[in-house]
Design a protein around this motif. Structure first.
Motif, PDB file in Angstrom:
ATOM      1  N   LEU A  69       0.825  -1.208   0.000  1.00  0.00           N
ATOM      2  CA  LEU A  69       0.000   0.000   0.000  1.00  0.00           C
ATOM      3  C   LEU A  69       0.862   1.262   0.000  1.00  0.00           C
ATOM      4  O   LEU A  69       0.529   2.245  -0.663  1.00  0.00           O
ATOM      5  N   ARG A  70       1.971   1.224   0.711  1.00  0.00           N
ATOM      6  CA  ARG A  70       2.892   2.367   0.722  1.00  0.00           C
ATOM      7  C   ARG A  70       3.574   2.519  -0.639  1.00  0.00           C
ATOM      8  O   ARG A  70       3.852   3.636  -1.068  1.00  0.00           O
ATOM      9  N   VAL A  71       3.867   1.401  -1.310  1.00  0.00           N
ATOM     10  CA  VAL A  71       4.450   1.469  -2.651  1.00  0.00           C
ATOM     11  C   VAL A  71       3.455   2.117  -3.612  1.00  0.00           C
ATOM     12  O   VAL A  71       3.815   2.980  -4.419  1.00  0.00           O
ATOM     13  N   LEU A  72       2.184   1.725  -3.514  1.00  0.00           N
ATOM     14  CA  LEU A  72       1.151   2.338  -4.363  1.00  0.00           C
ATOM     15  C   LEU A  72       1.015   3.828  -4.075  1.00  0.00           C
ATOM     16  O   LEU A  72       0.880   4.634  -5.003  1.00  0.00           O
ATOM     17  N   ALA A  73       1.059   4.199  -2.795  1.00  0.00           N
ATOM     18  CA  ALA A  73       0.988   5.621  -2.433  1.00  0.00           C
ATOM     19  C   ALA A  73       2.193   6.381  -2.981  1.00  0.00           C
ATOM     20  O   ALA A  73       2.058   7.505  -3.484  1.00  0.00           O
ATOM     21  N   LEU A  74       3.378   5.779  -2.906  1.00  0.00           N
ATOM     22  CA  LEU A  74       4.596   6.386  -3.445  1.00  0.00           C
ATOM     23  C   LEU A  74       4.451   6.605  -4.952  1.00  0.00           C
ATOM     24  O   LEU A  74       4.750   7.687  -5.463  1.00  0.00           O
ATOM     25  N   LEU A  75       3.982   5.586  -5.668  1.00  0.00           N
ATOM     26  CA  LEU A  75       3.835   5.692  -7.120  1.00  0.00           C
ATOM     27  C   LEU A  75       2.746   6.685  -7.512  1.00  0.00           C
ATOM     28  O   LEU A  75       2.900   7.432  -8.486  1.00  0.00           O
ATOM     29  N   ALA A  76       1.648   6.715  -6.749  1.00  0.00           N
ATOM     30  CA  ALA A  76       0.571   7.665  -7.041  1.00  0.00           C
ATOM     31  C   ALA A  76       1.058   9.100  -6.852  1.00  0.00           C
ATOM     32  O   ALA A  76       0.810   9.973  -7.694  1.00  0.00           O
ATOM     33  N   ARG A  77       1.755   9.355  -5.767  1.00  0.00           N
ATOM     34  CA  ARG A  77       2.270  10.707  -5.519  1.00  0.00           C
ATOM     35  C   ARG A  77       3.316  11.084  -6.560  1.00  0.00           C
ATOM     36  O   ARG A  77       3.365  12.221  -7.027  1.00  0.00           O
ATOM     37  N   PHE A  78       4.159  10.116  -6.955  1.00  0.00           N
ATOM     38  CA  PHE A  78       5.150  10.382  -7.995  1.00  0.00           C
ATOM     39  C   PHE A  78       4.449  10.757  -9.300  1.00  0.00           C
ATOM     40  O   PHE A  78       4.852  11.703  -9.985  1.00  0.00           O
ATOM     41  N   GLY A  79       3.397  10.023  -9.660  1.00  0.00           N
ATOM     42  CA  GLY A  79       2.648  10.328 -10.881  1.00  0.00           C
ATOM     43  C   GLY A  79       2.030  11.720 -10.840  1.00  0.00           C
ATOM     44  O   GLY A  79       2.090  12.469 -11.824  1.00  0.00           O
ATOM     45  N   ALA A  80       1.465  12.085  -9.688  1.00  0.00           N
ATOM     46  CA  ALA A  80       0.887  13.420  -9.537  1.00  0.00           C
ATOM     47  C   ALA A  80       1.964  14.498  -9.647  1.00  0.00           C
ATOM     48  O   ALA A  80       1.772  15.520 -10.325  1.00  0.00           O
ATOM     49  N   ASP A  81       3.099  14.293  -8.986  1.00  0.00           N
ATOM     50  CA  ASP A  81       4.211  15.251  -9.063  1.00  0.00           C
ATOM     51  C   ASP A  81       4.709  15.389 -10.499  1.00  0.00           C
ATOM     52  O   ASP A  81       5.044  16.489 -10.945  1.00  0.00           O
ATOM     53  N   LEU A  82       4.735  14.279 -11.211  1.00  0.00           N
ATOM     54  CA  LEU A  82       5.201  14.273 -12.597  1.00  0.00           C
ATOM     55  C   LEU A  82       4.289  15.131 -13.482  1.00  0.00           C
ATOM     56  O   LEU A  82       4.769  15.953 -14.268  1.00  0.00           O
ATOM     57  N   VAL A  83       2.994  14.974 -13.315  1.00  0.00           N
ATOM     58  CA  VAL A  83       2.031  15.739 -14.127  1.00  0.00           C
ATOM     59  C   VAL A  83       2.108  17.226 -13.794  1.00  0.00           C
ATOM     60  O   VAL A  83       2.202  18.079 -14.689  1.00  0.00           O
ATOM     61  N   VAL A  84       2.073  17.564 -12.507  1.00  0.00           N
ATOM     62  CA  VAL A  84       2.108  18.971 -12.089  1.00  0.00           C
ATOM     63  C   VAL A  84       3.395  19.634 -12.553  1.00  0.00           C
ATOM     64  O   VAL A  84       3.384  20.740 -13.119  1.00  0.00           O
ATOM     65  N   ALA A  85       4.542  18.982 -12.331  1.00  0.00           N
ATOM     66  CA  ALA A  85       5.828  19.565 -12.712  1.00  0.00           C
ATOM     67  C   ALA A  85       5.943  19.714 -14.228  1.00  0.00           C
ATOM     68  O   ALA A  85       6.544  20.684 -14.712  1.00  0.00           O
ATOM     69  N   SER A  86       5.375  18.794 -14.992  1.00  0.00           N
ATOM     70  CA  SER A  86       5.413  18.899 -16.449  1.00  0.00           C
ATOM     71  C   SER A  86       4.696  20.159 -16.920  1.00  0.00           C
ATOM     72  O   SER A  86       5.192  20.878 -17.793  1.00  0.00           O
ATOM     73  N   PHE A  87       3.540  20.444 -16.348  1.00  0.00           N
ATOM     74  CA  PHE A  87       2.813  21.656 -16.720  1.00  0.00           C
ATOM     75  C   PHE A  87       3.566  22.915 -16.274  1.00  0.00           C
ATOM     76  O   PHE A  87       3.600  23.912 -17.001  1.00  0.00           O
ATOM     77  N   GLN A  88       4.185  22.871 -15.090  1.00  0.00           N
ATOM     78  CA  GLN A  88       4.937  24.030 -14.613  1.00  0.00           C
ATOM     79  C   GLN A  88       6.125  24.325 -15.523  1.00  0.00           C
ATOM     80  O   GLN A  88       6.385  25.482 -15.858  1.00  0.00           O
ATOM     81  N   VAL A  89       6.859  23.293 -15.917  1.00  0.00           N
ATOM     82  CA  VAL A  89       8.014  23.494 -16.802  1.00  0.00           C
ATOM     83  C   VAL A  89       7.549  23.955 -18.185  1.00  0.00           C
ATOM     84  O   VAL A  89       8.165  24.840 -18.796  1.00  0.00           O
TER      85      VAL A  89
END
Length: 192
Positions: A69-89
């Motif tokens: 469950l922690r691995v899934l949470a890590l991957l979900a947060r990474f995916g969200a960070d990836l999307v947000v940072a892509s739009f910011q850049v």
């Protein structure tokens, strides 16, 4: 010159401990040839055995505990960070006006393990806008180049985000003892 003493392993030990690598290499071999035949499968296994025996990789000790469950949470947060940072850049690239001011920020991680250091560094580098430019494994320091330090929120925000990422990695993969040593364990002994 290596910083760690490495124990020599025999070819039998390598075969016994790396059978999954041999299977993956065989699968890749069959996929490269494009057809599943007995000859391709046997040749793939043979290539896998030769690679594992003749070109051994050092083994990283892992004393952790994988928490799905922690691995899934890590991957979900990474995916969200990836999307947000892509739009910011992307916005910084097309926005007229102010030039971004980059900076290199040093962050000392809590856990000295090569594995957790590597996972944290890789996840940090994969998010657009930041890139790990140096890792000092003896001190556990990551040095990140940040594209626009002011837009990011400053040096302390960069450090806090990297330490939060490391905490998510440790909570997903570290043992209870490693969590406690990093100051992330709850009073009951489990991961928070």
């Amino acid at each position: 010159m290596s910083l760690h003493v490495r124990r020599r392993t025999t070819w039998r030990e390598r075969l016994r401990h790396q059978w999954s690598a041999i299977l993956w290499l065989a699968v890749v071999w069959v996929l490269l040839w494009g057809s599943v035949t007995w000859g391709n499968v046997l040749a793939g296994v043979l290539v896998g055995v030769l690679v594992v025996v003749l070109l051994p990789l050092p083994q990283l000790p892992f004393h952790g505990h994988v928490r799905p469950l922690r691995v899934l949470a890590l991957l979900a947060r990474f995916g969200a960070d990836l999307v947000v940072a892509s739009f910011q850049v992307a916005w910084q690239a097309i926005r007229p006006g102010r030039q971004p001011r980059g900076a290199v920020v040093g962050v000392r991680l809590r856990n000295p393990s090569d594995m957790y250091l590597t996972v944290t560094a890789e996840l940090s580098s994969l998010v657009p806008g930041s890139l790990v430019v140096e890792v000092h494994r003896l001190t556990g320091m990551l040095y990140l180049h940040v594209l626009d330090l002011e837009a990011y929120g400053g040096v302390e925000k960069v450090r806090a985000d990297v330490l939060d990422l490391e905490a998510r990695v440790l909570r997903a993969l570290a043992s209870d003892a490693e969590l406690e040593a990093a100051g992330l364990a709850t009073r009951t002994g489990g991961a928070p």
